[in-house]
Design an enzyme around this catalytic site. Sequence first.
Site, mmCIF file in Angstrom:
data_model
loop_
_atom_site.group_PDB
_atom_site.id
_atom_site.type_symbol
_atom_site.label_atom_id
_atom_site.label_comp_id
_atom_site.label_asym_id
_atom_site.label_seq_id
_atom_site.Cartn_x
_atom_site.Cartn_y
_atom_site.Cartn_z
ATOM 1 N N TYR A 171 0.843 -1.195 0.000
ATOM 2 C CA TYR A 171 0.000 0.000 0.000
ATOM 3 C C TYR A 171 0.880 1.247 0.000
ATOM 4 C CZ TYR A 171 -3.093 3.609 1.962
ATOM 5 O OH TYR A 171 -3.793 4.772 2.201
ATOM 6 N N LYS A 175 1.169 4.176 -2.842
ATOM 7 C CA LYS A 175 0.914 5.584 -2.545
ATOM 8 C C LYS A 175 2.154 6.442 -2.814
ATOM 9 C CE LYS A 175 -3.422 5.572 -1.284
ATOM 10 N NZ LYS A 175 -4.444 6.277 -2.106
#
Length: 269
Positions: A171, A175
Amino acid sequence: MPEPLKGKVAIVTGAARGLGHAYALRLARLGADVVIADLNLQGAARIGEELTAASVMAEVEALGRHSLGVEGDLRQPEQAERLVAATLEAFGRLDVLVNNAGVAVARGSGTLATETTPDGFDYLIGVNLKATQLCCAAAAPAMKAQRSGIIVNISSQTGISLLEGGNLAVYGAAKAGVAYLTRALAAELGPYGIRVNAIAPGIVETERLKRLDPAMGIGTPEQLEAIALRRFGQTEDLANVLEFLATDLSGYVTGQVISVCGGAVLHPS
């Protein structure tokens, strides 16, 4: 309340609940008509988030704006293109795109880099990074034709600074990719009058966060103590920064990633 976005049209992805919901309502209060895009437009009900009307679209309309709901999996190019086409058909223009849709955990996968399954990796990169790129690519032609537009991508504190023990690794990598993509798009689209920036939220007390398994390691007392302001974020904290980026207040700001984390990250990114 002033309406600096009166006559403008905005798309907010992942807007059926949580931060996306807050972003959509803030843009509506600023005067914009708002397209609500989500995989499931009834997402708030699934997690027990209370709305003031039957749907987020109805909430926007209760504020005196027009709204449209579009369901779709934005990892698919045709779905991103359909979202923009539906917006242009309904409203004739597109002024603001907020790429908020994202997810931190893949079902059936670990959260550490070495424990993430191949399917989990593809899912996290797809939802967080690929969908953002596809929506930007779909929106760019209309914004170029107008010679104006604002894109706000949602990165994450996790894309700037490591969580304890390397938690939420893929994740965070996705990002971080959103942050880089934001800068690249700013360079590419700036000559057309299009500004591209990103918000990197810290830990925000959404209904989803309140229901997370404590074993996920998000929202811990230790993390609270590491925040200079000694509180977790609220959705309105993030909406305030979106208001800055989506209006002329930030007219000379592009290619920036603004960390909205209460001082959890205090070093240059």
